[in-house]
Design a protein around this motif. Structure first.
Motif, PDB file in Angstrom:
ATOM      1  N   UNK A 218       0.819  -1.212   0.000  1.00 43.46           N
ATOM      2  CA  UNK A 218       0.000   0.000   0.000  1.00 43.46           C
ATOM      3  C   UNK A 218       0.853   1.261   0.000  1.00 43.46           C
ATOM      4  N   UNK A 219       1.951   1.241   0.777  1.00 40.08           N
ATOM      5  CA  UNK A 219       2.874   2.382   0.778  1.00 40.08           C
ATOM      6  C   UNK A 219       3.392   2.634  -0.633  1.00 40.08           C
ATOM      7  N   UNK A 220       3.748   1.538  -1.326  1.00 38.95           N
ATOM      8  CA  UNK A 220       4.283   1.657  -2.687  1.00 38.95           C
ATOM      9  C   UNK A 220       3.223   2.147  -3.659  1.00 38.95           C
ATOM     10  N   UNK A 221       2.030   1.562  -3.616  1.00 40.68           N
ATOM     11  CA  UNK A 221       0.981   1.888  -4.581  1.00 40.68           C
ATOM     12  C   UNK A 221       0.469   3.317  -4.418  1.00 40.68           C
ATOM     13  N   UNK A 369       0.140  19.383  -5.975  1.00 40.09           N
ATOM     14  CA  UNK A 369      -0.720  19.244  -4.794  1.00 40.09           C
ATOM     15  C   UNK A 369      -1.291  17.836  -4.700  1.00 40.09           C
ATOM     16  N   UNK A 370      -1.749  17.302  -5.833  1.00 44.18           N
ATOM     17  CA  UNK A 370      -2.290  15.934  -5.837  1.00 44.18           C
ATOM     18  C   UNK A 370      -1.200  14.946  -5.435  1.00 44.18           C
ATOM     19  N   UNK A 371       0.008  15.142  -5.992  1.00 43.34           N
ATOM     20  CA  UNK A 371       1.124  14.260  -5.650  1.00 43.34           C
ATOM     21  C   UNK A 371       1.476  14.320  -4.176  1.00 43.34           C
ATOM     22  N   UNK A 372       1.443  15.531  -3.592  1.00 39.54           N
ATOM     23  CA  UNK A 372       1.751  15.673  -2.164  1.00 39.54           C
ATOM     24  C   UNK A 372       0.746  14.907  -1.316  1.00 39.54           C
ATOM     25  N   UNK A 373      -0.536  14.959  -1.691  1.00 36.90           N
ATOM     26  CA  UNK A 373      -1.560  14.223  -0.948  1.00 36.90           C
ATOM     27  C   UNK A 373      -1.327  12.715  -1.043  1.00 36.90           C
ATOM     28  N   UNK A 374      -0.907  12.243  -2.220  1.00 37.78           N
ATOM     29  CA  UNK A 374      -0.610  10.812  -2.366  1.00 37.78           C
ATOM     30  C   UNK A 374       0.585  10.412  -1.499  1.00 37.78           C
ATOM     31  N   UNK A 375       1.621  11.241  -1.474  1.00 39.07           N
ATOM     32  CA  UNK A 375       2.780  10.951  -0.630  1.00 39.07           C
ATOM     33  C   UNK A 375       2.382  10.914   0.840  1.00 39.07           C
ATOM     34  N   UNK A 376       1.507  11.835   1.254  1.00 33.70           N
ATOM     35  CA  UNK A 376       1.026  11.836   2.642  1.00 33.70           C
ATOM     36  C   UNK A 376       0.171  10.602   2.921  1.00 33.70           C
ATOM     37  N   UNK A 377      -0.571  10.154   1.913  1.00 32.14           N
ATOM     38  CA  UNK A 377      -1.317   8.901   2.072  1.00 32.14           C
ATOM     39  C   UNK A 377      -0.391   7.728   2.301  1.00 32.14           C
ATOM     40  N   UNK A 378       0.721   7.672   1.525  1.00 27.91           N
ATOM     41  CA  UNK A 378       1.721   6.627   1.745  1.00 27.91           C
ATOM     42  C   UNK A 378       2.344   6.731   3.121  1.00 27.91           C
TER      43      UNK A 378
END
Length: 401
Positions: A218-221, A369-378
């Motif tokens: 999940x961290x990777x995806x 911004x979208x990428x930052x949210x994904x990184x925070x999700x990881x």
């Protein structure tokens, strides 16, 4: 005359790692160069650009499906033989991609080309790590993945230049040649291990019952999705926001690759000392750099520095690969291969979400911004994994009486 008792000299570990990294170079070249060759094979196959994009999706789908399937099917094979078979398949299907007579055949050949991708990286990582002490595994995996990152600096521009100079088919043909070179190097240098006929391939499926395996995937995806969200649209951002010349696009993409290469050289040394804290730091820095992207996109120099930093955080790959070795138990091959299924899920998720933000009118830089949210999700998933591991280590209270 050699004494009968003399043992054959072992192949230096560096040569084995180089042989395995050559396969990563071939895979990285075709994975990233296909995007830059898209206008050329779209024209050659008489299709529009959006339709040609399905060719890239077909490859990613092949990776997602092939990684677990081939890892389970090859569980009883010698790892050296399996690596040779996988790269032989990769050479064959990339060669056929170069000869594809129509869009429909191109879809089929790109899907088949993706099948060995994840299984190769997974098995190569296990072989590389098996040759070094336990506290150097992340560095060994990082050396294998160096092939992929160096491909973004050298292999992709080479394939793109060939595509422009002598035709797009040569961009895939050179990958077939690199794959055959990998077959020769692995045959010559990889450890000659014996096949384990006692292995039950279904045992590999035990990895799917382990919560820590799923958390790591999940961290990777999710976490890697942020990087791909920006990378996919950086060329368009440079033209529309930075107002840079088209000739600067390959330069900035190469700077991204340099960042990934630097990360794979530096970060694994820290990961071997503190694995999950290193993953958390990388995800935090990735979120910060992605959030800065909209503010750096207006200037070519600040954009280049930002893209380098985003690429540097791509060194999360060997960290998570090593983590899977720790939590997969006896299902090492399947878990290692699944990491690349997750990686390609991120490759699909990030651009899709970034494209939605752009289509909604938020502008090209909204991908940051979208990428930052994904990184925070990881990062959130990473926190859950660390918490769950600590919880499971706490001994149960002694029974009373």
């Amino acid at each position: 005359m050699q004494s009968p008792a003399a043992a054959p000299r072992a192949t230096p570990v560096a040569l084995v790692h180089f042989a395995l990294a050559m396969g990563g170079f071939a895979i990285g070249t075709t994975e990233f160069a296909t995007m830059s060759l898209l206008p050329y094979f779209a024209d050659g196959l008489h299709i529009d650009a959006p339709t040609a994009g399905h060719v890239i999706s077909a490859y990613a789908l092949g990776v997602v499906i092939g990684a677990p399937l081939l890892a389970v099917m090859g569980a009883r094979m010698s790892r050296r033989v399996l690596l040779i078979v996988l790269m032989g398949m990769f050479a064959l299907f990339n060669g056929l991609s170069a000869l594809a007579p129509s869009y429909e055949w191109m879809l089929v050949f790109r899907f088949l080309s993706g099948l060995p991708h994840g299984a190769y990286f997974g098995i190569a990582a296990l072989v590389a790590a098996s040759l070094v002490p336990v506290n150097q595994r992340s560095q060994a995996v990082g050396r294998v993945l160096l092939g992929l990152t160096i491909a973004t600096v050298i292999g992709v521009p080479l394939a793109n230049w060939l595509g422009q100079a002598v035709g797009w088919r040569w961009g895939f043909g050179v990958v077939a040649v690199l794959s055959l070179l990998t077959v020769a190097l692995v045959w010559a240098f990889a450890p000659r291990d014996a096949a384990d006929r006692t292995v039950n391939p279904l045992r590999e499926l035990a990895a799917l019952a382990n919560g820590q395996v799923w958390l790591t995937l999940g961290i990777s995806a999710i976490g890697f999705g942020g990087m791909f969200c920006v990378y996919t649209y950086v060329a368009s951002t440079m033209l529309e926001v930075t107002h840079a010349s088209a000739g600067m696009i390959p330069v900035v993409l190469a700077i991204f690759g340099m960042g990934m290469t630097a990360g794979n050289l530096i970060v694994p040394r820290f990961a071997d000392r503190a694995l999950m804290p290193t993953a958390a730091i990388l995800l935090t820095s990735s979120a910060a750099m992605l959030a800065l992207y909209p503010f750096t996109a207006g200037n070519i120099w600040s954009l280049s520095l930002n893209v380098f930093a985003i690429g540097f955080a791509g060194s999360l790959g060997p960290v998570l690969q090593t983590r899977l070795m720790d939590v997969a138990g006896e299902a090492q091959a399947l878990a290692a291969a699944l990491n690349h299924s997750a990686f390609n899920t991120a490759n699909a998720l990030g651009p899709w979400l970034g494209g939605m933000a752009i289509a909604a009118g938020y502008g090209w830089t909204s991908t940051g911004w979208v990428g930052a949210l994904l990184a925070l999700g990881g990062l959130a998933i990473c926190g859950v994994a660390i918490w769950a591991e600590k919880r499971d280590r706490v001994p149960a209270p002694a029974a009373c009486c």
